[in-house]
Design a protein around this motif. Structure first.
Motif, PDB file in Angstrom:
ATOM      1  N   GLY A   6      34.069  41.207  41.441  1.00 36.81           N
ATOM      2  CA  GLY A   6      35.513  41.342  41.291  1.00 36.81           C
ATOM      3  C   GLY A   6      36.145  40.090  40.728  1.00 36.81           C
ATOM      4  O   GLY A   6      37.039  40.147  39.867  1.00 36.81           O
ATOM      5  N   ALA A   7      35.683  38.923  41.185  1.00 32.43           N
ATOM      6  CA  ALA A   7      36.218  37.657  40.683  1.00 32.43           C
ATOM      7  C   ALA A   7      35.870  37.462  39.213  1.00 32.43           C
ATOM      8  O   ALA A   7      36.673  36.915  38.446  1.00 32.43           O
ATOM      9  N   ALA A   8      34.692  37.917  38.800  1.00 35.82           N
ATOM     10  CA  ALA A   8      34.308  37.820  37.395  1.00 35.82           C
ATOM     11  C   ALA A   8      35.236  38.668  36.525  1.00 35.82           C
ATOM     12  O   ALA A   8      35.648  38.245  35.439  1.00 35.82           O
ATOM     13  N   VAL A   9      35.565  39.862  37.013  1.00 34.54           N
ATOM     14  CA  VAL A   9      36.497  40.719  36.275  1.00 34.54           C
ATOM     15  C   VAL A   9      37.871  40.057  36.194  1.00 34.54           C
ATOM     16  O   VAL A   9      38.512  40.044  35.133  1.00 34.54           O
ATOM     17  N   MET A  10      38.348  39.478  37.300  1.00 39.71           N
ATOM     18  CA  MET A  10      39.634  38.797  37.289  1.00 39.71           C
ATOM     19  C   MET A  10      39.648  37.658  36.269  1.00 39.71           C
ATOM     20  O   MET A  10      40.628  37.472  35.538  1.00 39.71           O
TER      21      MET A  10
END
Length: 459
Positions: free
Chosen positions: A430-434
């Motif tokens: 999720g952090a990578a997508v953000m």
């Protein structure tokens, strides 16, 4: 305060082979080249002499390195393997549990440079790398017991879960406590002779084996000394691969402590809280069942290979489904697996019954009903270990029984699940997508660690 050093347990074997790639000194001697140390009668045998402890220190720390041979990585995971690894800093050898332990003594910021490259691809976005640098530093410094600064007192003593022993067996939430319910949780502070280990049990640390890049070093330098703070303490900054769309709370995975920054929340932002989809109450079985069997929108709900390659190293990419996944067992496979993993003979497995779920839908109590025995187990990692040859991706799953005989014995079990890991704290995917969507590292951090702030402990 000055930048601390950290002691990292790397290798645990009766014999350790390593190569000093530059001059080191030990016991007043200068040495280099290939070395072998062996456990012998409770001592360390090296070059025909016995020692209680050996410390190989580089003559020039900035340029020296050593190589440890046959280091096991991914311990107990499906991709477990051995590889040679290279490290900077000092090498300490001690006797521990009838074996030798190889320990790397290294500065915190150098340690973090490796952790970021080991936990995810060094080609990740700068903002993701900066966010991971802060949480890795926070978790590490919160573990260095007794560390004090002029800004805050780190949690030390009985008021923190850090003093709890690993592999705790605590049945306080079961009634009765021993007859039909066993709760265990596995902490990361079981190490008594070094600060952290190098595997997933703590944080992946593989020295300079995987080449770091300029962007990793830039992320470390840009966040030097920065940690997450909540209520005057460094945050216990947990993280996992994929939350599955909802954050788990600390107490459902480990000790019964509620940390305000590890709280229930959906892994989704619209920019307008009033229009953000509401997270269902996943502690309720009907809601959890619906959530897990569908694929709700979330940051970590992605199949973008470019993004996934930022977080998943080559061996992690052997796992293809993680946001939603499915595992099937025959009756013979499941009963044999549970017997092997738990040491308990349940007989044939009649059912796997959800008893209690956390805020992400992860089970922290599961009743195993067998023809010989019925027992409720937990918490989440114990459930995952019991139902898989290595580790089930997560304990957020629902169970379907198939081919049920007239006697009520299923021939097959289908587990449909969500997420990868415990789901508390930062969700790496999720952090990578953000990061790809343009969020800055502080926005990423404060999304996953609710109400926390970022402070700098040292320059």
């Amino acid at each position: 305060m000055k930048e601390p050093k950290v002691e990292v347990g790397i290798l645990f074997e009766p014999q350790i082979e390593f190569i000093l790639l530059a001059p080191y000194h030990v016991s007043g001697k200068e040495v280099n080249g290939k070395q072998t140390v062996t456990y012998n009668e409770g001592k360390i045998l090296w070059n025909g002499r016995q020692y209680d402890e050996l410390v190989f220190e580089p003559l020039q720390e900035s340029v020296a390195s050593f190589e440890l041979l046959d280091v096991t990585i991914g311990i107990n995971f499906h991709w477990e393997r051995k590889e040679d690894q290279r490290f900077q800093g000092s090498l300490k050898i001690i006797v521990e549990n009838g074996k030798l332990t190889g320990i790397n003594v290294i500065r915190v910021e150098d340690y973090l440079t490796s952790v970021i490259s080991s936990e995810m691809s060094a080609t990740a976005s700068l903002e993701l790398l900066k966010a991971h640098a802060v949480i890795s530093r926070s978790w590490l410094l919160a573990n260095l017991s007794g560390l004090q600064t002029d800004k805050l007192q780190l949690p030390v003593g009985n008021d923190t879960m850090r003093n709890k022993n690993a592999n705790q067996d605590n049945a306080a939430n079961c009634q009765p406590s021993t007859a039909d319910c066993q709760l265990k949780w596995y902490e990361r502070d079981s190490h008594t002779h070094f600060d952290v280990c190098a595997d997933d049990h703590c944080q992946r640390y593989q020295g300079i084996t995987r080449a770091s890049t300029d962007i990793v070093r830039q992320a470390i330098a840009a966040t030097r000394g920065q940690v997450l703070i909540s209520e005057g303490r460094i945050c216990d900054a947990r993280f996992s691969k994929c939350c599955g769309g909802a954050f788990e709370e600390f107490q459902y995975c480990w000790e019964d402590i509620k940390y305000p920054y590890l709280a229930k929340q959906r892994d989704y932002l619209t920019g307008n809280e009033k229009t953000a989809p509401e997270l269902p109450d996943l502690t309720q079985e009907s809601e959890a069942d619906r959530w897990i069997r569908t694929s709700p929108e979330a940051f970590c709900n992605t199949t973008d290979k470019k993004i996934l390659s930022q977080v998943l190293n080559n061996y992690d990419q052997e796992t293809t489904d993680f946001y939603r996944w499915k595992v099937e067992y025959t009756q013979d496979e499941l009963s044999a697996l549970i017997l092997k993993r738990s040491g308990i003979d349940y007989g044939q497995i009649i059912d796997l019954v959800p008893v209690a779920r956390g805020t992400s839908g992860r089970l922290w109590k599961l009743k195993i009903v067998g023809t010989k025995k019925t027992l409720t187990i937990g918490k989440e990692l114990e459930i995952r270990r019991t139902l898989s040859p290595s580790h089930l991706y997560s304990s957020a799953f629902v169970v379907d029984r198939a081919e049920v005989s007239e006697a009520g014995i299923p021939g097959r079990f289908i587990l449909t699940g969500a997420g990868w890991g415990h789901g508390a704290g930062l969700c790496q995917i999720g952090a990578a997508v953000m990061g790809e969507q343009g969020y800055k590292y502080d926005e990423i951090l404060l999304h996953y660690y609710i109400g926390a702030s970022i402070d700098q402990l040292y320059d």
